[in-house]
Structure formats: C-alpha cells, structure tokens
Design a protein around this motif. Structure first.
Motif, PDB file in Angstrom:
ATOM      1  N   ILE A 172       0.744  -1.007  -0.180  1.00 14.46           N
ATOM      2  CA  ILE A 172       0.341   0.245  -0.035  1.00 14.46           C
ATOM      3  C   ILE A 172       0.713   1.329   0.258  1.00 14.46           C
ATOM      4  O   ILE A 172       1.984   0.855   0.921  1.00 14.46           O
ATOM      5  CB  ILE A 172      -1.090   0.045   1.465  1.00 14.46           C
ATOM      6  N   ARG A 173       0.057   2.232  -0.821  1.00 13.07           N
ATOM      7  CA  ARG A 173       1.573   3.517  -1.029  1.00 13.07           C
ATOM      8  C   ARG A 173      -0.001   4.617  -1.122  1.00 13.07           C
ATOM      9  O   ARG A 173      -1.202   4.366  -1.631  1.00 13.07           O
ATOM     10  CB  ARG A 173       1.750   3.624  -2.041  1.00 13.07           C
ATOM     11  N   VAL A 174       0.331   5.290  -0.519  1.00 15.96           N
ATOM     12  CA  VAL A 174      -0.297   6.079  -0.251  1.00 15.96           C
ATOM     13  C   VAL A 174      -0.107   8.024  -0.079  1.00 15.96           C
ATOM     14  O   VAL A 174       0.797   8.373   0.363  1.00 15.96           O
ATOM     15  CB  VAL A 174      -1.120   6.782   1.842  1.00 15.96           C
ATOM     16  N   GLY A 175      -0.505   8.481  -1.165  1.00 17.03           N
ATOM     17  CA  GLY A 175      -0.522   9.536  -2.137  1.00 17.03           C
ATOM     18  C   GLY A 175       2.017   8.783  -2.182  1.00 17.03           C
ATOM     19  O   GLY A 175       1.620   7.936  -3.036  1.00 17.03           O
ATOM     20  N   ASN A 176       2.537   9.580  -1.880  1.00 13.65           N
ATOM     21  CA  ASN A 176       3.705   9.063  -2.442  1.00 13.65           C
ATOM     22  C   ASN A 176       4.572   8.352  -1.962  1.00 13.65           C
ATOM     23  O   ASN A 176       5.926   7.978  -1.777  1.00 13.65           O
ATOM     24  CB  ASN A 176       4.844  10.469  -2.531  1.00 13.65           C
ATOM     25  N   THR A 177       4.130   8.030   0.174  1.00 10.46           N
ATOM     26  CA  THR A 177       4.714   6.972   1.043  1.00 10.46           C
ATOM     27  C   THR A 177       3.997   6.302   0.995  1.00 10.46           C
ATOM     28  O   THR A 177       2.947   6.114   1.195  1.00 10.46           O
ATOM     29  CB  THR A 177       4.362   7.870   1.845  1.00 10.46           C
ATOM     30  N   VAL A 178       5.148   4.602   0.889  1.00 12.68           N
ATOM     31  CA  VAL A 178       4.739   3.453   1.263  1.00 12.68           C
ATOM     32  C   VAL A 178       4.198   3.110   3.073  1.00 12.68           C
ATOM     33  O   VAL A 178       5.036   3.448   3.717  1.00 12.68           O
ATOM     34  CB  VAL A 178       5.311   2.465   0.767  1.00 12.68           C
ATOM     35  N   ILE A 179       3.629   2.535   2.835  1.00 13.80           N
ATOM     36  CA  ILE A 179       3.032   2.320   4.387  1.00 13.80           C
ATOM     37  C   ILE A 179       3.860   0.719   4.725  1.00 13.80           C
ATOM     38  O   ILE A 179       4.419  -0.022   4.126  1.00 13.80           O
ATOM     39  CB  ILE A 179       1.308   1.760   4.834  1.00 13.80           C
ATOM     40  N   PRO A 180       4.659   1.315   6.148  1.00 15.22           N
ATOM     41  CA  PRO A 180       5.902   0.317   6.203  1.00 15.22           C
ATOM     42  C   PRO A 180       4.984  -1.202   6.624  1.00 15.22           C
ATOM     43  O   PRO A 180       4.543  -1.239   7.458  1.00 15.22           O
ATOM     44  CB  PRO A 180       6.420   0.401   6.953  1.00 15.22           C
ATOM     45  N   GLU A 181       5.748  -2.554   6.057  1.00 16.36           N
ATOM     46  CA  GLU A 181       5.125  -3.714   6.659  1.00 16.36           C
ATOM     47  C   GLU A 181       5.104  -3.670   7.799  1.00 16.36           C
ATOM     48  O   GLU A 181       3.755  -4.753   9.032  1.00 16.36           O
ATOM     49  CB  GLU A 181       5.877  -4.281   5.985  1.00 16.36           C
ATOM     50  N   LYS A 182       5.687  -3.033   9.477  1.00 20.82           N
ATOM     51  CA  LYS A 182       5.758  -3.160  10.500  1.00 20.82           C
ATOM     52  C   LYS A 182       4.347  -3.036  11.148  1.00 20.82           C
ATOM     53  O   LYS A 182       4.078  -3.264  11.724  1.00 20.82           O
ATOM     54  CB  LYS A 182       6.810  -2.580  11.161  1.00 20.82           C
ATOM     55  N   TYR A 183       3.377  -2.082  10.496  1.00 27.40           N
ATOM     56  CA  TYR A 183       2.356  -1.445  10.281  1.00 27.40           C
ATOM     57  C   TYR A 183       1.172  -2.278  10.294  1.00 27.40           C
ATOM     58  O   TYR A 183       0.243  -2.094  10.598  1.00 27.40           O
ATOM     59  CB  TYR A 183       2.729  -0.053  10.480  1.00 27.40           C
ATOM     60  N   ILE A 184       1.206  -3.360   9.222  1.00 24.83           N
ATOM     61  CA  ILE A 184       0.286  -4.198   9.214  1.00 24.83           C
ATOM     62  C   ILE A 184       0.682  -6.362   9.662  1.00 24.83           C
ATOM     63  O   ILE A 184       2.113  -6.676   9.615  1.00 24.83           O
ATOM     64  CB  ILE A 184       0.438  -3.662   7.675  1.00 24.83           C
ATOM     65  N   LYS A 185      -0.142  -5.705  10.402  1.00 23.71           N
ATOM     66  CA  LYS A 185      -0.168  -7.300  11.444  1.00 23.71           C
ATOM     67  C   LYS A 185      -0.014  -8.279   9.866  1.00 23.71           C
ATOM     68  O   LYS A 185      -1.350  -8.582   9.130  1.00 23.71           O
ATOM     69  CB  LYS A 185      -1.771  -7.431  12.137  1.00 23.71           C
ATOM     70  N   TYR A 186       0.826  -9.334  10.835  1.00 27.00           N
ATOM     71  CA  TYR A 186       0.707 -10.736   9.436  1.00 27.00           C
ATOM     72  C   TYR A 186      -0.379 -11.435   9.188  1.00 27.00           C
ATOM     73  O   TYR A 186      -0.890 -11.602  10.377  1.00 27.00           O
ATOM     74  CB  TYR A 186       1.872 -11.039  10.438  1.00 27.00           C
ATOM     75  N   ASP A 187      -0.510 -11.599   8.245  1.00 22.73           N
ATOM     76  CA  ASP A 187      -1.605 -12.273   7.618  1.00 22.73           C
ATOM     77  C   ASP A 187      -3.311 -11.394   8.473  1.00 22.73           C
ATOM     78  O   ASP A 187      -4.241 -12.438   8.333  1.00 22.73           O
ATOM     79  CB  ASP A 187      -1.937 -14.093   8.504  1.00 22.73           C
TER      80      ASP A 187
END
Length: 133
Positions: A8-23
C-alpha cells in the motif's frame, strides 16, 4: 507491472510492513453493477460497469502510541481532502498481479487501548480500511 516490494502506498509514501499485522491484509477489486436484476425465471441480467472499486483493509499489530501516530501521520499528511479523509492510494491487487491507483477514503477507525506503559499507550490490533470511489 508485478509486485514492487510494497502493498500500500498513500500518496507518495509507502505504508511500512511493520504497521501491517501478519496475515491480516485483504484486498478486493470490486466489480460494480448498475440496475442489475433477476427476471421472473430467476435469470440474472447483470449490468457490470467498466469502473471497478478498490477495497483494502488490514489490522495493525499491538502498537505503542508513537508508532500509531507515525502510521496516522503517513495517512493524514497525504489527505486529498481532510473532510472526506480521502487519499490517492496505490494498492497491489493479486488478481491482476499489478497495482491499482485510485482515490479512496479512510473508513472510520475505532481505537482500543490495551494498556498504558512508561512508553505511552499500547493499542490493540486496529482495523484500518480504505474504500475506492
């Protein structure tokens, strides 16, 4: 285009994977209908539109207040309209093996604090969702 290392990229900034709970990441590329109906025989007469809508949702892991604020600042700093909570989103769609870029709005989010700590509040996993226009 194929997968380029982010979901996921919001505008020009990617949402880091550390903020997305696995699975927890789910993406949908929704087919939209207009005035589809079933006739008296039960046959579906579908009027699928050429425009398709993106829906993406994920849960955060347990997070400290500062991390939650970092995530939300990525989103807020890229609002196209703060009133609508809308952003330009680029989302990897597995069905297409490609990214779809679309204006989306942030669904109302419910925050649930697990506990307070010396480093600030700890939030329970929180659902973040975007729906395309």
């Amino acid at each position: 285009m194929a997968f380029q290392g982010y979901h996921i990229r919001v505008g020009n900034t990617v949402i880091p994977e550390k903020y997305i709970k696995y699975d927890s990441l789910q993406t949908t590329y929704e087919t939209l209908d207009l005035d589809s109906y079933r006739d008296a025989n039960g046959n579906l007469h579908r009027n699928a539109l050429s425009h398709r809508s993106v829906k993406v949702e994920f849960e955060t892991p347990y997070m400290y207040h500062r991390d939650m604020q970092n995530l939300m600042s990525i989103i807020r700093n890229n609002y196209v309209s703060a009133k609508e909570q809308s952003v330009n989103l680029s989302v990897y769609i597995d069905e297409l093996d490609d990214y779809v870029e679309q204006k989306c709005y942030l669904v109302n989010t419910t925050w649930k604090k697990a506990q307070n700590s010396p480093l600030g509040y700890i939030y329970q996993p929180t659902r973040i969702a975007f729906i395309g226009y």
